[in-house]
Design a protein around this motif. Structure first.
Motif, mmCIF file in Angstrom:
data_model
loop_
_atom_site.group_PDB
_atom_site.id
_atom_site.type_symbol
_atom_site.label_atom_id
_atom_site.label_comp_id
_atom_site.label_asym_id
_atom_site.label_seq_id
_atom_site.Cartn_x
_atom_site.Cartn_y
_atom_site.Cartn_z
ATOM 1 N N GLY A 1 16.628 32.854 35.523
ATOM 2 C CA GLY A 1 17.490 31.896 36.199
ATOM 3 C C GLY A 1 18.817 32.451 36.661
ATOM 4 N N THR A 2 19.102 33.711 36.390
ATOM 5 C CA THR A 2 20.362 34.319 36.822
ATOM 6 C C THR A 2 20.394 34.439 38.341
ATOM 7 N N SER A 3 21.468 34.000 38.960
ATOM 8 C CA SER A 3 21.595 34.051 40.415
ATOM 9 C C SER A 3 21.808 35.487 40.885
ATOM 10 N N VAL A 4 21.244 35.808 42.047
ATOM 11 C CA VAL A 4 21.452 37.136 42.627
ATOM 12 C C VAL A 4 22.918 37.362 42.971
ATOM 13 N N ASN A 5 23.715 36.293 42.982
ATOM 14 C CA ASN A 5 25.137 36.437 43.255
ATOM 15 C C ASN A 5 25.814 37.342 42.235
ATOM 16 N N GLN A 6 25.239 37.478 41.048
ATOM 17 C CA GLN A 6 25.839 38.353 40.052
ATOM 18 C C GLN A 6 25.759 39.826 40.457
ATOM 19 N N LEU A 7 24.826 40.159 41.349
ATOM 20 C CA LEU A 7 24.796 41.518 41.893
ATOM 21 C C LEU A 7 26.047 41.771 42.733
ATOM 22 N N TRP A 8 26.515 40.741 43.408
ATOM 23 C CA TRP A 8 27.715 40.866 44.243
ATOM 24 C C TRP A 8 28.979 40.922 43.384
ATOM 25 N N THR A 9 29.041 40.111 42.337
ATOM 26 C CA THR A 9 30.248 40.115 41.510
ATOM 27 C C THR A 9 30.431 41.457 40.810
ATOM 28 N N ARG A 10 29.347 42.179 40.554
ATOM 29 C CA ARG A 10 29.478 43.537 40.020
ATOM 30 C C ARG A 10 30.210 44.427 41.022
ATOM 31 N N ILE A 11 29.934 44.223 42.297
ATOM 32 C CA ILE A 11 30.594 45.006 43.346
ATOM 33 C C ILE A 11 32.055 44.596 43.476
ATOM 34 N N THR A 12 32.296 43.291 43.547
ATOM 35 C CA THR A 12 33.674 42.836 43.758
ATOM 36 C C THR A 12 34.552 43.076 42.535
ATOM 37 N N ASP A 13 33.954 43.265 41.375
ATOM 38 C CA ASP A 13 34.749 43.640 40.202
ATOM 39 C C ASP A 13 35.487 44.964 40.422
ATOM 40 N N LEU A 14 34.912 45.811 41.278
ATOM 41 C CA LEU A 14 35.509 47.118 41.551
ATOM 42 C C LEU A 14 36.378 47.117 42.805
ATOM 43 N N LEU A 15 36.270 46.074 43.605
ATOM 44 C CA LEU A 15 37.042 45.998 44.840
ATOM 45 C C LEU A 15 38.331 45.207 44.617
ATOM 46 N N PRO A 16 39.382 45.546 45.349
ATOM 47 C CA PRO A 16 40.649 44.820 45.194
ATOM 48 C C PRO A 16 40.591 43.460 45.874
ATOM 49 N N SER A 17 41.361 42.526 45.347
ATOM 50 C CA SER A 17 41.429 41.193 45.962
ATOM 51 C C SER A 17 42.469 41.215 47.069
ATOM 52 N N GLU A 18 42.259 42.108 48.018
ATOM 53 C CA GLU A 18 43.157 42.255 49.157
ATOM 54 C C GLU A 18 42.550 41.561 50.365
ATOM 55 N N GLU A 19 43.295 41.539 51.457
ATOM 56 C CA GLU A 19 42.897 40.755 52.619
ATOM 57 C C GLU A 19 41.496 41.101 53.112
ATOM 58 N N ALA A 20 41.174 42.380 53.168
ATOM 59 C CA ALA A 20 39.881 42.784 53.724
ATOM 60 C C ALA A 20 38.727 42.151 52.961
ATOM 61 N N ILE A 21 38.831 42.114 51.637
ATOM 62 C CA ILE A 21 37.755 41.572 50.816
ATOM 63 C C ILE A 21 37.879 40.065 50.681
ATOM 64 N N ALA A 22 39.096 39.569 50.535
ATOM 65 C CA ALA A 22 39.302 38.137 50.360
ATOM 66 C C ALA A 22 38.785 37.340 51.549
ATOM 67 N N ASN A 23 38.894 37.899 52.752
ATOM 68 C CA ASN A 23 38.480 37.189 53.960
ATOM 69 C C ASN A 23 37.068 37.542 54.417
ATOM 70 N N TYR A 24 36.390 38.396 53.665
ATOM 71 C CA TYR A 24 35.057 38.843 54.078
ATOM 72 C C TYR A 24 33.991 37.796 53.772
ATOM 73 N N THR A 25 33.071 37.612 54.718
ATOM 74 C CA THR A 25 31.854 36.847 54.469
ATOM 75 C C THR A 25 30.679 37.696 54.944
ATOM 76 N N SER A 26 29.508 37.363 54.488
ATOM 77 C CA SER A 26 28.334 38.171 54.828
ATOM 78 C C SER A 26 27.940 38.053 56.288
ATOM 79 N N ASP A 27 28.573 37.164 57.050
ATOM 80 C CA ASP A 27 28.341 37.094 58.491
ATOM 81 C C ASP A 27 29.117 38.174 59.239
ATOM 82 N N ASP A 28 30.085 38.786 58.557
ATOM 83 C CA ASP A 28 30.989 39.740 59.200
ATOM 84 C C ASP A 28 30.473 41.168 59.056
#
Length: 602
Positions: free
Chosen positions: A139-166
């Motif tokens: 039942g674990t969501s695949v979104n946890q694969l993404w949070t592993r990535i964002t754990d290493l990325l800074p919460s700066e504008e490039a990432i904060a404003n990113y969506t998978s459509d971009d």
């Protein structure tokens, strides 16, 4: 599809400096243009270059390297400056701009940009969505694969404003502040201008500046990734508080090396994601595929032997595919750079879908993959005791498969293979799995046993030598010894050989004394067997010093591949006839030759 408005369609940031351009947006969740495949077989096949096959106006020789979630985690936690692009062939933004990124990178001498697709099936499983309907078996969501990535990325504008459509290109250095010192983001294709995009992209390569020196691209090789992850995972499994396992399954070693620095030269293993593998399975020729997972102790036991056998036989690439679609790995940084641990290994597509709640609905990835393998044999289907149910084509509103895979019918489960597993594949053969690594049981009753090993067995540790238990009548270490030797059943070429486009003699057109430089004659060298290893091109005979070769060595040619060289007479020769032999040689008794002749008239 409803149109929406988005800001910051194009942006570059360096420290506090940002450039943005605002465009009116149509949601790019729509496919940019129909792709030749999602996971279906392609009429006519592909080239095997996933990026070139999937993006408009990009040819082989591009700067992009597609990476899995695991490889991205490795890059983000490593030292150095890296260029990374979040993109997908399904997006309008990516189709519009990736060729421009490629062209500008080549112009600026950037040789490597790592390409990560947040749609891990290349189509619909978007790991960035917190409400994704796709889940692991528990039942674990695949979104946890993404949070592993964002754990290493800074919460700066490039990432904060990113969506998978971009489509997001950024320069990343985990040791700098900020970690992302320049980026380019394309959120919509309306009003897109190539020249303006190229200028903005060029700033990314210069740390956000309009002029100045290009910041070099860091490179994390396949070897560096495999050495780091597998040595860490094998140590984690085998340590056992420093005590050898009395069952013979763990070494008790405080540090375990699957790969040493000596393995780097000629290293052939390359991890691919689902979309890349499907692309390769659609391409012609023979391909070697190793199914293995970094945190699988059975994989740890044999993958080092696979790499060394591949080097011995001269292979340049073995595709490594993990049916686990990503991992929740924790990569150390700083002084702990070589430490890697795992929280979970939940996202295995070889688990059945649970139709009552939809858990494990990523299983269709394995189901679609298994369709390529024809009547391939595994322990599970020879004993008819295990298979994978899934929603065909990922259609969650459809009906899950339920029929056993060894029976006839349209609604078939997928024959389940175990990890590790090694095969040779050729899409054009009647049975596309042409060779596979499998133990045939002593009963000779049509059943098999997969080589589920432990590293301690392969290493023949004292505890493994004395451990009780056997596999099909073989001791654990004997079973492991057979497994290592049986890699030859897949990896050892059936034959070695080359052909030359010219046999016999080639006579250059005659020329009069004082002639200009003569046109070179091109000779194609084709591989007709296993990997050739390095080839030598040489001239011999009394006239050998009167001719010039374009090259005297050729790098190893892959099966069915080819290379070429040219030969031409030197200028300034006096009247007479000049003759020489041209010979191409290599290891494994490879040798082919032809003669050349050139006459200078008075």
């Amino acid at each position: 599809m409803k149109s929406i408005m988005k800001r910051a369609a194009v942006g570059i940031i360096t420290l506090a400096l940002a450039f943005t351009v605002v465009f009116n947006t149509v949601s790019s969740a729509e496919s940019a243009s129909p792709q030749p495949y999602h996971w279906s077989k392609v009429t006519g096949g592909t080239t095997g270059d996933y990026i070139a096959d999937s993006y408009d106006n990009i040819a082989t020789g591009h700067v992009f390297e597609s990476v899995t979630q695991e490889r991205l985690l490795d890059i983000l936690s490593s030292k150095g400056n890296y260029y990374i692009v979040f993109a997908s062939p399904k997006l309008k933004t990516s189709q519009a701009v990736l060729s421009t990124i490629n062209a500008q990178a080549k112009k600026d001498g950037i040789t490597k940009i790592y390409h990560f697709d947040p749609f891990i099936d290349g189509y619909q499983i978007d790991i960035t969505k917190s409400d994704s309907p796709f889940k692991a078996a528990n039942g674990t969501s695949v979104n946890q694969l993404w949070t592993r990535i964002t754990d290493l990325l800074p919460s700066e504008e490039a990432i904060a404003n990113y969506t998978s459509d971009d489509t997001l290109l950024f320069s990343y250095n985990g040791e700098s502040s900020p970690k992302i010192n320049a980026y380019y983001s394309l959120k919509d294709t309306e009003g897109f201008k190539t020249a303006a995009a190229a200028a903005s992209i060029a700033k990314v390569f210069r740390g956000g500046q309009s002029a100045g020196s290009v910041v070099a691209a860091g490179i994390r090789t396949d070897f560096e990734f495999f050495q780091r992850v597998y040595n860490a995972s094998a140590t984690y499994f085998n340590y056992n508080n420093g005590t050898p396992d009395p069952l013979g399954n763990r070494t008790g070693a405080t540090a375990t090396e699957i790969f040493t620095d000596a393995d780097e030269k000629g290293f052939a293993l390359h991890q691919v994601n689902f979309a890349e593998l499907i692309n390769m399975l659609n391409s012609p020729g023979d391909h070697l595929i190793f199914f293995g997972a970094s945190w699988c102790h059975n994989t740890q036991a044999i993958i080092g032997s696979v790499a060394r056998k591949a080097k011995e036989y001269g292979y340049q690439k073995i595709y490594v595919y993990d049916t686990t679609q990503g991992n929740q790995l924790t990569f150390g940084t700083g002084n702990d750079i070589n430490k890697v641990t795992a929280i979970s290994n939940a996202f295995n597509s070889r688990n059945n879908v649970v139709t009552t709640n939809g858990n494990g609905n990523i299983s269709y990835l394995y189901g679609e993959l298994a369709k390529y393998f024809g009547n391939f044999i595994t322990e599970n289907n020879s004993r008819q005791n295990n298979s994978i149910s899934y929603y065909p084509n990922g259609n969650l509103a459809g009906t899950a498969t339920s029929t056993a895979p060894w029976l006839s019918g349209d609604n078939l489960n997928a024959i389940r293979l175990q990890l590790p597993f090694l095969i040779s594949y050729n899409k054009d053969k009647e049975e596309p799995v042409t060779k596979q690594w499998l133990h045939k049981n002593a009963a000779n009753d049509g059943t098999y046993t997969e080589y589920m090993l432990e590293l301690a067995w392969v290493l023949k540790t004292p505890s493994a030598l004395t451990a009780e238990g056997s596999v099909d009548g073989l001791s654990k270490v004997d079973f492991a010894s057979e497994a290592v030797a049986s890699l030859d059943n897949v990896l050892k070429p059936d034959k070695y050989g080359i052909s030359l486009s010219k046999t016999g003699r080639y006579t250059f057109p005659s020329a009069s004394a004082g002639y200009p430089a003569q046109q070179a004659y091109s000779v194609t060298v084709k591989n007709t067997g296993g990997p050739t290893g390095k080839l030598t091109v040489a001239l011999s005979g009394s006239g050998s010093r009167y001719f010039t070769l374009s090259k005297t060595s050729i790098s190893s040619i892959v099966p069915s591949g080819s290379d070429f060289f040219t030969i031409k007479p030197k200028t300034g020769l006096i009247p007479g006839t000049y003759k020489a032999a041209v010979t191409v040689t290599g290891s494994n008794a490879i040798s082919k030759s032809f003669n050349v002749s050139f006459t200078v008239k008075r």
